[in-house]
Design a protein around this motif. Structure first.
Motif, PDB file in Angstrom:
ATOM      1  N   LEU A   1       0.816  -1.211   0.000  1.00  0.00           N
ATOM      2  CA  LEU A   1       0.000   0.000   0.000  1.00  0.00           C
ATOM      3  C   LEU A   1       0.853   1.265   0.000  1.00  0.00           C
ATOM      4  O   LEU A   1       0.410   2.313  -0.477  1.00  0.00           O
ATOM      5  N   ALA A   2       2.079   1.180   0.538  1.00  0.00           N
ATOM      6  CA  ALA A   2       2.957   2.353   0.502  1.00  0.00           C
ATOM      7  C   ALA A   2       3.240   2.756  -0.947  1.00  0.00           C
ATOM      8  O   ALA A   2       3.239   3.941  -1.290  1.00  0.00           O
ATOM      9  N   ASP A   3       3.438   1.749  -1.814  1.00  0.00           N
ATOM     10  CA  ASP A   3       3.661   2.036  -3.238  1.00  0.00           C
ATOM     11  C   ASP A   3       2.402   2.617  -3.879  1.00  0.00           C
ATOM     12  O   ASP A   3       2.470   3.537  -4.692  1.00  0.00           O
ATOM     13  N   VAL A   4       1.255   2.065  -3.500  1.00  0.00           N
ATOM     14  CA  VAL A   4      -0.013   2.543  -4.062  1.00  0.00           C
ATOM     15  C   VAL A   4      -0.256   3.993  -3.669  1.00  0.00           C
ATOM     16  O   VAL A   4      -0.644   4.822  -4.501  1.00  0.00           O
ATOM     17  N   LEU A   5      -0.008   4.324  -2.396  1.00  0.00           N
ATOM     18  CA  LEU A   5      -0.223   5.692  -1.926  1.00  0.00           C
ATOM     19  C   LEU A   5       0.791   6.653  -2.533  1.00  0.00           C
ATOM     20  O   LEU A   5       0.452   7.795  -2.873  1.00  0.00           O
ATOM     21  N   ARG A   6       2.039   6.198  -2.676  1.00  0.00           N
ATOM     22  CA  ARG A   6       3.088   7.083  -3.177  1.00  0.00           C
ATOM     23  C   ARG A   6       2.961   7.319  -4.683  1.00  0.00           C
ATOM     24  O   ARG A   6       3.111   8.445  -5.164  1.00  0.00           O
ATOM     25  N   GLU A   7       2.670   6.253  -5.423  1.00  0.00           N
ATOM     26  CA  GLU A   7       2.649   6.345  -6.884  1.00  0.00           C
ATOM     27  C   GLU A   7       1.256   6.536  -7.458  1.00  0.00           C
ATOM     28  O   GLU A   7       1.103   6.738  -8.656  1.00  0.00           O
ATOM     29  N   ALA A   8       0.230   6.442  -6.601  1.00  0.00           N
ATOM     30  CA  ALA A   8      -1.170   6.637  -7.037  1.00  0.00           C
ATOM     31  C   ALA A   8      -1.525   5.701  -8.190  1.00  0.00           C
ATOM     32  O   ALA A   8      -2.198   6.101  -9.142  1.00  0.00           O
ATOM     33  N   ARG A   9      -1.083   4.461  -8.096  1.00  0.00           N
ATOM     34  CA  ARG A   9      -1.407   3.485  -9.143  1.00  0.00           C
ATOM     35  C   ARG A   9      -1.852   2.186  -8.483  1.00  0.00           C
ATOM     36  O   ARG A   9      -1.386   1.833  -7.392  1.00  0.00           O
ATOM     37  N   PRO A  10      -2.764   1.455  -9.125  1.00  0.00           N
ATOM     38  CA  PRO A  10      -3.246   0.204  -8.533  1.00  0.00           C
ATOM     39  C   PRO A  10      -2.251  -0.938  -8.739  1.00  0.00           C
ATOM     40  O   PRO A  10      -1.421  -0.911  -9.651  1.00  0.00           O
ATOM     41  N   ILE A  11      -2.350  -1.917  -7.869  1.00  0.00           N
ATOM     42  CA  ILE A  11      -1.584  -3.156  -8.004  1.00  0.00           C
ATOM     43  C   ILE A  11      -2.604  -4.296  -8.012  1.00  0.00           C
ATOM     44  O   ILE A  11      -3.327  -4.502  -7.032  1.00  0.00           O
ATOM     45  N   GLN A  12      -2.660  -5.030  -9.108  1.00  0.00           N
ATOM     46  CA  GLN A  12      -3.703  -6.022  -9.307  1.00  0.00           C
ATOM     47  C   GLN A  12      -3.161  -7.446  -9.146  1.00  0.00           C
ATOM     48  O   GLN A  12      -2.007  -7.733  -9.462  1.00  0.00           O
ATOM     49  N   ASP A  13      -4.023  -8.313  -8.638  1.00  0.00           N
ATOM     50  CA  ASP A  13      -3.784  -9.767  -8.603  1.00  0.00           C
ATOM     51  C   ASP A  13      -2.411 -10.115  -8.040  1.00  0.00           C
ATOM     52  O   ASP A  13      -1.622 -10.843  -8.653  1.00  0.00           O
ATOM     53  N   GLU A  14      -2.140  -9.584  -6.843  1.00  0.00           N
ATOM     54  CA  GLU A  14      -0.859  -9.876  -6.192  1.00  0.00           C
ATOM     55  C   GLU A  14      -1.074 -10.927  -5.107  1.00  0.00           C
ATOM     56  O   GLU A  14      -1.983 -10.823  -4.286  1.00  0.00           O
ATOM     57  N   GLU A  15      -0.231 -11.951  -5.116  1.00  0.00           N
ATOM     58  CA  GLU A  15      -0.313 -12.993  -4.104  1.00  0.00           C
ATOM     59  C   GLU A  15       0.521 -12.603  -2.888  1.00  0.00           C
ATOM     60  O   GLU A  15       1.659 -12.152  -3.029  1.00  0.00           O
ATOM     61  N   GLN A  16      -0.056 -12.772  -1.693  1.00  0.00           N
ATOM     62  CA  GLN A  16       0.631 -12.426  -0.451  1.00  0.00           C
ATOM     63  C   GLN A  16       0.395 -13.522   0.569  1.00  0.00           C
ATOM     64  O   GLN A  16      -0.666 -14.150   0.583  1.00  0.00           O
TER      65      GLN A  16
END
Length: 532
Positions: free
Chosen positions: A273-288
């Motif tokens: 989420l830090a990347d999402v908030l910083r870059e304002a771009r979605p991250i889809q279908d990531e396995e965690q």
């Protein structure tokens, strides 16, 4: 007005305006009363001090002291008192002897008469100075009494009473308050404008929605969050959890209410989420990985007026996703197997038909029997593979490789009773399918094309081995070939081995390879049973 504020059908803007105006009017009324009382007290105190100061001065004038002790004091004191009354603005200045007989008075005809007996003058007769409100023969007034002593100060010979009418004091108070009221009215007008602007601003902030509409939307949102079978968590720009539904709490094994206000890293450590908030771009279908389970997550930023104000991550237990996917995947695998087998069967029928047309009946019969025995042998060999999807994959690959002229061998000791924890059939299909496809592609330029595969379930691990007779792997390439985009094929995507490596990392497995002599490569996959 109070009743109107609880009217259900009244608009929010009107309610805010009325409430602001009511609060303002009440406040101004209370302030007005308080100011009036303060001003009144201040004016009375000021006038009282003024009256006392005048009385003290008059009492110390030698002419007054000497006149009181003369045979005809009024002849001197009456004009003296009137001059001082006019000069100071007092309502009256009354000079009296110790017998309380008026030696000066605003009404000349009452000079020489006793003072009103209902007023207690004992304090001043004892030599005290004081201020009080009283009404004698004149209108109600604020008075100050001061004793008058003989010129040598040896004894008290009389007293002086200086007064200001209460009506005059009230007039002064009213004029002062009127000036303040002008300020209060201006403040009320400004407050009214402010209340209107506030009401409009609140209306805009709520997107024109009324409270009941906002409440309905909130209930609908909560119902929607609880109805979907995905975990949903919303965070602010500081990654503080603001919204978490029950499904998310169930998957993560936390309490929903207790989680609100916590950092999301405390409940979902491996998030981006830090990347999402910083870059304002979605991250889809990531396995965690979350504890002993693996989730499939989608993270998207929340953007308001072009500014990122938070992010939402939705996720689902990958086991459930795989369960649904395998229902479809099993059908597709079956279609692939049937297509390959149908093609092979058609070829065999053409062969048998040709032999019959040539009159070679015995050969046709023998060919049909051999084909049946060959197919039956494959099914017998795969009998220990209990997973239907993997079983179907191997059957399909057998037919496909046969069509491509590849010698495909399955380890006769291959066996698989059950899959490791948190490993789905789809995971094995992805791993085994990519390794077999990689082997086929590696044989493109080889004269001898052979692939050997083994699946063995051991006590603590599952081993998958795939060998091909293609060229060996250069050590320089070997250090990077499990990364995305690395390939030696002109049309390759560089994803096959990378997907295998990423999948194994998620399930706690590992992949190794070694070059064979004189040529060929062997890939070995190990997946432990104790950890998913």
């Amino acid at each position: 007005m109070i009743g109107l504020l609880f009217e259900k059908n009244m608009k929010l803007r009107t309610k805010i305006l009325l409430l602001s105006l009511a609060t303002m009017c009440l406040t101004l009324a209370l302030v007005g009363v308080l100011v009036y009382n303060l001003v009144s007290d201040h004016v009375q105190t000021s006038v009282g001090n003024r009256a006392l100061a005048i009385a003290r001065v008059v009492a110390r004038v030698p002419t007054v002291q000497e006149a009181i002790m003369s045979d005809n004091p009024s002849a001197v004191l009456q004009p003296f008192a009137e001059r001082w009354r006019e000069a100071t603005g007092a309502a009256f200045i009354i000079i009296s002897n110790m017998q309380e007989v008026r030696l000066s008075y605003p009404v000349p005809s009452m000079v020489g008469t006793p003072m009103a007996p209902w007023i207690d003058r004992e304090p001043v007769l004892r030599g005290e100075e004081y201020v009080y409100i009283a009404q004698g023969n004149l209108a109600p007034s604020l008075r100050a009494n001061a004793p008058i002593y003989a010129p040598d100060g040896s004894r008290q010979i009389g007293f002086v009473s200086v007064g200001f009418y209460l009506d005059d004091i009230y007039t002064i108070t009213r004029k002062t308050v009127e000036k303040l009221l002008v300020v209060l009215v201006v403040a009320a007008a400004v407050s009214s404008v402010g209340a209107g602007l506030l009401a409009r601003n609140v209306k805009q902030a709520t997107f024109g929605l009324e409270p009941r509409e906002i409440a309905t939307i909130l209930k609908e949102r909560e119902a929607t969050l609880e109805a979907i079978r995905e975990g949903v968590i919303a965070v602010d720009t500081q990654k503080i959890i603001r919204v978490i539904n029950n499904e998310a709490a169930r998957i993560l094994g936390v309490d929903a209410d207790a989680s609100r206000g916590l950092l999301i890293d405390q409940v979902l450590p491996d998030n981006r989420l830090a990347d999402v908030l910083r870059e304002a771009r979605p991250i889809q279908d990531e396995e965690q990985r979350v504890g002993e389970i693996i989730i499939m997550a989608n993270s998207v930023p929340i953007v308001v007026d072009g500014k990122v104000v938070g992010a939402v991550i939705s996720f689902r237990d990958r086991t459930e996703i795989n369960r649904l996917a395998e229902e479809l995947t099993g059908v597709h695998r079956l279609v692939d197997v049937l297509r390959a087998q149908a093609h092979e069967f058609k070829n065999k029928l053409h062969t048998i038909a040709g032999l019959i047309q040539l009159g070679r009946y015995d050969e046709a019969v023998n060919f049909a029997i051999d084909s049946q025995l060959s197919q039956q042998g494959l099914f017998t060999q795969l009998a220990q593979i209990k997973d239907a999807v993997i079983y179907g994959l191997l059957v399909g690959k057998t037919s496909q490789m046969k069509e491509q002229g590849i010698e495909f061998t399955i380890d006769p000791d291959a066996s698989l009773e059950q899959l490791p924890v948190n490993v789905a059939s789809g995971d094995i299909v992805l791993i085994l399918g990519n390794l077999l496809q990689n082997a086929v592609e590696a044989l493109a330029a080889s004269s001898h094309k052979a692939v050997w595969v083994s699946i063995r379930q051991q006590a603590d691990k599952l081993m998958i081995i795939v060998r091909n007779s293609g060229p060996t792997i250069d050590e320089t390439l070997a250090a990077h070939m499990y990364k995305r985009g690395v390939t030696t094929k002109p049309t390759g995507s560089g994803l096959g081995l990378a997907l295998v490596a990423e999948k194994l990392k998620l399930v706690g497995g590992a992949i190794t390879h070694r070059n064979l002599e004189p040529t060929g490569v062997e890939f070995t996959v190990v997946i432990p049973y104790g950890r998913g």
